[in-house]
Design a protein around this motif. Structure first.
Motif, PDB file in Angstrom:
ATOM      1  N   ALA A 436     -16.573  15.176  -3.000  1.00  0.00           N
ATOM      2  CA  ALA A 436     -15.859  14.164  -3.781  1.00  0.00           C
ATOM      3  C   ALA A 436     -14.354  14.386  -3.760  1.00  0.00           C
ATOM      4  N   PHE A 437     -13.920  15.612  -3.403  1.00  0.00           N
ATOM      5  CA  PHE A 437     -12.496  15.942  -3.419  1.00  0.00           C
ATOM      6  C   PHE A 437     -11.901  16.055  -2.016  1.00  0.00           C
ATOM      7  N   VAL A 438     -12.720  15.788  -1.001  1.00  0.00           N
ATOM      8  CA  VAL A 438     -12.249  15.818   0.388  1.00  0.00           C
ATOM      9  C   VAL A 438     -12.220  14.382   0.884  1.00  0.00           C
ATOM     10  N   GLU A 439     -11.020  13.901   1.169  1.00  0.00           N
ATOM     11  CA  GLU A 439     -10.855  12.477   1.472  1.00  0.00           C
ATOM     12  C   GLU A 439     -11.737  12.009   2.621  1.00  0.00           C
ATOM     13  N   SER A 440     -11.848  12.828   3.669  1.00  0.00           N
ATOM     14  CA  SER A 440     -12.616  12.421   4.836  1.00  0.00           C
ATOM     15  C   SER A 440     -14.114  12.396   4.579  1.00  0.00           C
ATOM     16  N   ALA A 441     -14.562  13.074   3.503  1.00  0.00           N
ATOM     17  CA  ALA A 441     -15.998  13.160   3.211  1.00  0.00           C
ATOM     18  C   ALA A 441     -16.416  12.326   2.009  1.00  0.00           C
ATOM     19  N   ARG A 442     -15.436  11.812   1.257  1.00  0.00           N
ATOM     20  CA  ARG A 442     -15.743  11.130  -0.012  1.00  0.00           C
ATOM     21  C   ARG A 442     -16.647   9.913   0.180  1.00  0.00           C
ATOM     22  N   SER A 443     -16.324   9.073   1.153  1.00  0.00           N
ATOM     23  CA  SER A 443     -17.132   7.868   1.352  1.00  0.00           C
ATOM     24  C   SER A 443     -18.540   8.216   1.789  1.00  0.00           C
ATOM     25  N   GLN A 444     -18.698   9.296   2.567  1.00  0.00           N
ATOM     26  CA  GLN A 444     -20.031   9.729   2.974  1.00  0.00           C
ATOM     27  C   GLN A 444     -20.867  10.121   1.760  1.00  0.00           C
ATOM     28  N   LEU A 445     -20.240  10.828   0.813  1.00  0.00           N
ATOM     29  CA  LEU A 445     -20.967  11.247  -0.383  1.00  0.00           C
ATOM     30  C   LEU A 445     -21.464  10.048  -1.169  1.00  0.00           C
ATOM     31  N   TRP A 446     -20.580   9.107  -1.468  1.00  0.00           N
ATOM     32  CA  TRP A 446     -20.987   7.971  -2.310  1.00  0.00           C
ATOM     33  C   TRP A 446     -22.027   7.099  -1.607  1.00  0.00           C
ATOM     34  N   LEU A 447     -21.842   6.856  -0.325  1.00  0.00           N
ATOM     35  CA  LEU A 447     -22.812   6.026   0.393  1.00  0.00           C
ATOM     36  C   LEU A 447     -24.154   6.743   0.547  1.00  0.00           C
ATOM     37  N   THR A 448     -24.119   8.067   0.704  1.00  0.00           N
ATOM     38  CA  THR A 448     -25.377   8.812   0.767  1.00  0.00           C
ATOM     39  C   THR A 448     -26.084   8.787  -0.573  1.00  0.00           C
ATOM     40  N   LEU A 449     -25.327   8.867  -1.668  1.00  0.00           N
ATOM     41  CA  LEU A 449     -25.941   8.767  -2.995  1.00  0.00           C
ATOM     42  C   LEU A 449     -26.633   7.418  -3.172  1.00  0.00           C
ATOM     43  N   ILE A 450     -26.037   6.381  -2.607  1.00  0.00           N
ATOM     44  CA  ILE A 450     -26.688   5.063  -2.643  1.00  0.00           C
ATOM     45  C   ILE A 450     -28.000   5.113  -1.857  1.00  0.00           C
ATOM     46  N   SER A 451     -27.977   5.779  -0.705  1.00  0.00           N
ATOM     47  CA  SER A 451     -29.192   5.917   0.103  1.00  0.00           C
ATOM     48  C   SER A 451     -30.273   6.667  -0.664  1.00  0.00           C
TER      49      SER A 451
END
Length: 473
Positions: A436-451
């Motif tokens: 959540a605090f790494v800009e390049s990984a943030r979108s992956q985290l939120w979209l994976t949580l949706i998955s």
């Protein structure tokens, strides 16, 4: 007798007997399984992506790879303990179901399948980028289609065909890294022709050039490079001696991580000052290093090796996704027809359904390369960490039950239980939170949580139709 066009009921794919009962072949030999174990963690992310990590972290990228590798070693040890204690259960999807309940098995199984379908899609698009160096006139979509067709056919022919293909592809990767380790060590020590002692490069601008925070950021990035080590526990089910294969694979994962990843990264920042390591995503740091060694056509050779890595991941991704889909149906969690096998014991419908993601990627990369394709990649990006967390939770629960009911089954034990088991779970969740605090990984985290949320909702709907086959004891 042909099994084509019918459902094959049976137990989990954890032993040769149960693999046969399911209708799966036992065509993988020990050398296939050994090479899958050796090459499973060597992907294009090491050959290309390591430059970006070094640029972000500095020489301390060595620590990022070491910490990420330590987490994977611990997860694999936990997986090895469960596989040896309960070989008939099969994959970690079954361990999760048995230990934590149907929700965990369903979730980890479908997330894992989704992850590998996404990987197949990614590699189907990545391959033509490399091939374009030699065939610039051929459209990328056409090359993607050819690669997908070739490796789909390889998987459909027989499990031995998959094993042979993976054996030779993985052999190229392992041989390349081995050559690099040997020559790189001689070069860094000044023992290679024309070389000078360059080990001090690892401390250029200070070892922690960008501080400890970037080391953790590096762990978030590199952890996904290791994902794939667990494939050997799935492939072993289609070999003659699955228990032996799993024991060897999980016992040797530590030195593979240290040599292939930590050793390679350490040599890269010794051979080349870290600020000069290529990190644009198009030039491999290994190509730059081989050029320094004075080897002719270094970039071309490494590009061929990277292509081999792409094909290897594409090949094993199709295999892994299809076997997980096959296993999900045992509990009514996937359509019944995915368990149909042909006369060679190949779940051909599961392979075709899993391959469909790659073919869709070929179309999307041509029609809308930045919309749907990017969504697929990002929404499965953090799945590896959720899989690791569920494996850790499963081991904690299963170990407690085994010590109570069947302690003699614990022939391979997790080190430092329960403290290292809890530390592994906490470390995995910490990396998830750090995303959540790494800009390049943030979108992956939120979209994976949706998955994850979508899969859990799907489980609630499926459970209304299919009663839970078992709950944890």
């Amino acid at each position: 007798m042909s099994t084509e066009g019918r459902h094959v009921e049976g137990e989990g794919a954890g032993s040769a007997d149960t693999a046969t009962a399911q209708g799966l072949s036992q065509g993988l030999r020990q050398r296939h399984v050994r090479m899958i174990a050796l090459g499973g963690i060597i992907g294009a992310s090491l050959f290309i992506g390591s430059g970006s990590v070094i640029n972000t972290v500095g020489p301390a990228a060595v620590l990022s790879y070491a910490l990420g590798g330590l987490l994977v070693v611990l997860v694999m040890r936990m997986l090895g303990e469960m596989a040896n204690a309960s070989p008939k259960l099969g994959s970690f999807m079954e361990y999760a179901r048995e230990s934590l309940g149907g929700w965990a098995g369903f979730t980890v199984g479908w997330l894992y399948w989704y992850f590998w379908v996404g990987v197949v899609a990614f590699e189907a698009v990545a391959g033509p980028k490399i091939l374009s160096h030699w065939f610039p006139a051929i459209p990328a979509w056409a090359m993607s289609l050819v690669l997908m067709l070739l490796l789909t056919i390889t998987n459909l022919v027989s499990v031995r065909s998959f094993g042979e293909t993976e054996f030779w592809l993985a052999s190229v990767k392992v041989a390349t890294i081995t050559v690099f380790l040997v020559i790189g060590t001689l070069f860094a020590l000044g023992l290679w022709p024309g070389a000078t002692f360059s080990v001090p490069n690892i401390a250029q601008d200070g070892f922690l050039a960008h501080g400890w925070a970037t080391v953790i950021q590096g762990v978030v990035i590199v952890i996904f490079s290791y994902f794939g080590a667990e494939i050997v526990t799935i492939a072993a089910a289609e070999s003659q001696e699955p228990g032996k294969a799993i024991r060897k694979a999980t016992a040797t994962v530590a030195w593979r991580v240290v040599l292939f990843y930590v050793g390679s990264i350490a040599l890269l920042v010794m051979i080349t000052p870290w600020r000069d390591v290529p990190h644009d995503g198009t030039t491999s740091p290994f190509a730059a290093a081989f050029t320094r060694f004075g080897l002719p056509a270094a970039e071309t050779i490494v590009n061929l090796v990277v292509l081999t890595a792409v094909l290897s991941v594409l090949n094993s991704g199709l295999y892994t996704a299809s076997r997980m889909l096959f296993a999900l149906n045992r509990h009514g969690w996937a359509p019944g027809w995915v368990r149909d096998t042909n006369r060679r014991g190949v779940p051909w419908k599961a392979i075709l359904l899993s391959a469909a993601g790659g073919y869709v990627a070929v179309i999307m990369n041509y029609v809308a390369p930045k919309q749907i394709f990017d969504f697929i990649m990002n929404s499965s990006g953090a799945v590896a960490l959720f899989v690791y967390a569920i494996i850790a939770g499963s081991q904690l629960r299963m170990r407690r039950r085994l010590e109570r009911d069947n302690p003699e089954a614990l022939t391979l034990r997790m080190w430092g239980y329960p403290w290292l088991s809890w530390l592994t779970l906490a470390g995995t969740l910490f990396v998830v939170a750090s995303m959540a605090f790494v800009e390049s990984a943030r979108s992956q985290l939120w979209l994976t949580l949706i998955s994850v949320a979508v899969v859990l909702i799907a489980y609630l709907l499926v459970r209304r139709r299919v009663p839970a086959t078992s709950e944890p004891h």
